[in-house]
Design a protein around this motif. Structure first.
Motif, mmCIF file in Angstrom:
data_model
loop_
_atom_site.group_PDB
_atom_site.id
_atom_site.type_symbol
_atom_site.label_atom_id
_atom_site.label_comp_id
_atom_site.label_asym_id
_atom_site.label_seq_id
_atom_site.Cartn_x
_atom_site.Cartn_y
_atom_site.Cartn_z
ATOM 1 N N ILE A 89 0.934 -0.982 -0.010
ATOM 2 C CA ILE A 89 0.133 -0.310 -0.160
ATOM 3 C C ILE A 89 0.997 1.292 -0.601
ATOM 4 N N GLY A 90 0.828 2.020 -0.361
ATOM 5 C CA GLY A 90 1.329 3.472 -0.593
ATOM 6 C C GLY A 90 0.000 4.670 -0.760
ATOM 7 N N PHE A 91 0.777 5.374 0.859
ATOM 8 C CA PHE A 91 -0.153 5.879 1.594
ATOM 9 C C PHE A 91 -0.198 7.145 1.550
ATOM 10 N N ILE A 92 -0.614 7.825 0.889
ATOM 11 C CA ILE A 92 -0.625 9.696 1.178
ATOM 12 C C ILE A 92 -1.476 10.367 2.023
ATOM 13 N N GLY A 93 -0.604 11.462 3.062
ATOM 14 C CA GLY A 93 -1.057 11.509 3.940
ATOM 15 C C GLY A 93 -1.159 11.457 4.674
ATOM 16 N N ALA A 94 -0.218 11.812 5.807
ATOM 17 C CA ALA A 94 -0.075 11.041 7.343
ATOM 18 C C ALA A 94 -0.389 11.875 8.138
ATOM 19 N N GLY A 95 -1.260 13.284 8.344
ATOM 20 C CA GLY A 95 -1.828 13.298 9.237
ATOM 21 C C GLY A 95 -3.155 12.903 10.356
ATOM 22 N N SER A 96 -3.872 13.700 11.145
ATOM 23 C CA SER A 96 -4.411 13.479 12.766
ATOM 24 C C SER A 96 -5.062 12.557 12.020
ATOM 25 N N MET A 97 -5.022 11.815 10.943
ATOM 26 C CA MET A 97 -6.603 10.718 10.597
ATOM 27 C C MET A 97 -5.856 9.508 9.794
ATOM 28 N N ASP A 156 0.189 -2.116 -5.222
ATOM 29 C CA ASP A 156 -1.057 -2.905 -5.223
ATOM 30 C C ASP A 156 -2.400 -1.524 -5.274
ATOM 31 N N PHE A 157 -2.032 -1.060 -3.887
ATOM 32 C CA PHE A 157 -3.477 -0.475 -3.657
ATOM 33 C C PHE A 157 -2.359 0.973 -3.990
ATOM 34 N N ILE A 158 -3.380 1.809 -3.797
ATOM 35 C CA ILE A 158 -2.387 3.551 -2.632
ATOM 36 C C ILE A 158 -4.050 4.068 -2.685
ATOM 37 N N ILE A 159 -4.050 4.727 -0.723
ATOM 38 C CA ILE A 159 -4.799 5.283 -0.316
ATOM 39 C C ILE A 159 -4.789 6.709 0.018
ATOM 40 N N SER A 160 -5.430 7.945 0.082
ATOM 41 C CA SER A 160 -5.100 9.561 0.229
ATOM 42 C C SER A 160 -5.915 9.969 1.154
ATOM 43 N N MET A 161 -5.271 10.379 2.137
ATOM 44 C CA MET A 161 -6.083 10.664 3.222
ATOM 45 C C MET A 161 -6.009 11.954 3.079
ATOM 46 N N LEU A 162 -6.021 13.156 3.053
ATOM 47 C CA LEU A 162 -5.644 14.831 2.449
ATOM 48 C C LEU A 162 -7.357 15.600 3.039
ATOM 49 N N PRO A 163 -6.330 16.596 3.295
ATOM 50 C CA PRO A 163 -7.116 18.111 3.500
ATOM 51 C C PRO A 163 -8.279 18.025 2.720
ATOM 52 N N ASP A 164 -8.665 18.469 2.235
ATOM 53 C CA ASP A 164 -9.989 19.184 0.596
ATOM 54 C C ASP A 164 -9.902 18.416 -0.835
ATOM 55 N N THR A 165 -10.752 19.362 -1.587
ATOM 56 C CA THR A 165 -10.346 18.821 -3.115
ATOM 57 C C THR A 165 -9.465 19.318 -3.622
ATOM 58 N N PRO A 166 -8.598 20.644 -3.685
ATOM 59 C CA PRO A 166 -8.131 21.164 -4.160
ATOM 60 C C PRO A 166 -6.207 20.508 -3.557
ATOM 61 N N PRO A 206 -2.256 -0.331 -14.614
ATOM 62 C CA PRO A 206 -3.132 -0.432 -15.207
ATOM 63 C C PRO A 206 -3.372 -1.968 -13.492
ATOM 64 N N GLY A 207 -4.281 -1.883 -13.157
ATOM 65 C CA GLY A 207 -4.265 -2.676 -12.109
ATOM 66 C C GLY A 207 -4.487 -2.049 -10.584
ATOM 67 N N THR A 208 -3.802 -1.439 -10.523
ATOM 68 C CA THR A 208 -3.797 -0.710 -8.913
ATOM 69 C C THR A 208 -5.465 -0.157 -8.451
ATOM 70 N N ILE A 209 -5.605 -0.011 -7.314
ATOM 71 C CA ILE A 209 -6.717 0.419 -6.841
ATOM 72 C C ILE A 209 -6.378 1.037 -6.195
ATOM 73 N N VAL A 210 -6.948 2.567 -6.327
ATOM 74 C CA VAL A 210 -7.214 3.598 -4.995
ATOM 75 C C VAL A 210 -8.114 4.373 -4.454
ATOM 76 N N ILE A 211 -7.697 4.211 -2.992
ATOM 77 C CA ILE A 211 -8.809 4.710 -2.436
ATOM 78 C C ILE A 211 -8.569 5.436 -1.833
ATOM 79 N N GLU A 212 -10.114 6.724 -2.011
ATOM 80 C CA GLU A 212 -9.614 8.137 -1.754
ATOM 81 C C GLU A 212 -10.233 8.042 -0.757
#
Ligand code: NAD
Length: 296
Positions: free
Chosen positions: A9-17, A63-73, A91-97
């Protein structure tokens, strides 16, 4: 319990959540690599022996990318067609936003990624930092059912109440509905307390009475005592609440539905922010009621 998995898993945004969520994934046995734009954050993670990278390209090969970022922009920037991570995903990667953002932007990002055979779920959460730490978040998921099923083991490491909400964007729509109810429940609690106070009533007794009847709510149970004790400590902040109410209003404009309760509560929270209370917890709407009713 450690999962028997080789999935990465690649995780983007390691803030409070994001931080507690990714820690739960690691303790469940997943191989997690983190990217955060703030090097102070990634330096701290490295000290805790959590693997980090310093650019989006370096995190794309998971295999998976998860993002947990502040806002739409922020999310639109990370998943920008030309300058974002999109160009590096296979191709085949799953992004969980998992950020709370506009449903229409989620749909836009998801459709763009799908053109390159990258699967996408919008999966915002409810339950706050406590829920993230305790891995019992509610997660509302939109996208293809098949992608949802492939992601369930991962989602189960971060939450307890995992709901398949429907098509792409529906996770964010459910989250906006959640936020309208969160805000209006707080507002109605503050209003009832303001009346009781004006009559010299016992607020603790009122709260205990209402908790046992039809007026009970999660907000009354969990935030009622903070309001009575005039405790404005930050949990879910006023600023974040306003962001979510803005997203709900934008969605209402898109479909042309009239939501007067949302307009009212948004206006009250704007008053809180005007008094520089944006960093307070969202229960501190009581301060706005104290000012409006000239009570302490
Ligand atoms: P946060 O500000 O604490 O964390 C966001 C992290 O993302 C930060 O570490 C920041 O450096 C990083 N970041 C920002 N832009 C980036 C970029 N372009 N690339 C990489 N990293 C970037 O926010 P949070 O409280 O963790 O909230 C995240 C999301 O979860 C928000 O959408 C919020 O509305 C939602 N949410 C928050 C709560 C809560 O109680 N805090 C509860 C439910 C949902």
């Amino acid at each position: 319990m450690k999962a028997k998995t080789h999935l990465s898993i690649g995780f983007i945004g390691a803030g409070s959540m994001g931080l507690p969520m990714l820690k739960n994934l690691i303790s469940s046995g997943y191989s997690v690599t983190v990217y955060d734009i703030n090097t102070g954050v990634t330096n701290r993670l490295e000290k805790d022996k959590i693997r980090t990278v310093n650019n989006l390209r370096a995190i794309a090969n998971n295999d998976f990318i998860i993002s947990m970022l502040p806002d739409t922009p922020d999310v639109l920037g990370v998943f920008n067609r030309e300058t974002g991570i999109n160009q590096f995903l296979k191709p085949g990667t799953i992004v969980i936003e998992m950020s709370t953002i506009s449903s229409s932007s989620s749909i836009e990002i998801g459709k763009e990624l799908q053109k390159s055979q990258i699967e996408f779920l919008d999966a915002p959460v409810s339950g706050g930092v406590k829920g993230a730490i305790e891995a019992n978040l509610s997660i509302m998921v939109g996208g293809k059912k098949d992608t949802f099923n492939k992601s369930l083991n991962i989602l189960n490491c971060m939450g307890k109440n995992i709901i398949y909400a429907g098509k792409l964007g529906m996770g964010q729509t459910f989250k906006m509905c959640n936020q309208i109810m969160v805000a209006t429940h707080i507002q109605s609690m503050c209003e009832a307390f303001a009346l009781c106070k004006s009559k010299g009533g016992d607020l603790k007794l009122l709260k205990d009475t209402l908790v046992g009847g039809a007026a009970n709510s999660w907000m009354l149970e969990n935030l009622g005592d903070l309001v009575i004790d005039k405790n404005d400590k930050a949990g879910f902040r006023i600023d974040l609440q306003l962001k979510d109410l803005r997203l709900a209003s934008e969605a209402a404009f898109e479909t042309g539905v009239s939501l007067p309760g949302l307009a009212l509560v948004q206006s009250l929270y704007l008053q809180s922010r005007a008094y520089k209370e944006g960093k307070n917890g969202n229960q501190s709407l009581f301060k706005t009621y104290d000012r409006m009713t000239n009570q302490k």
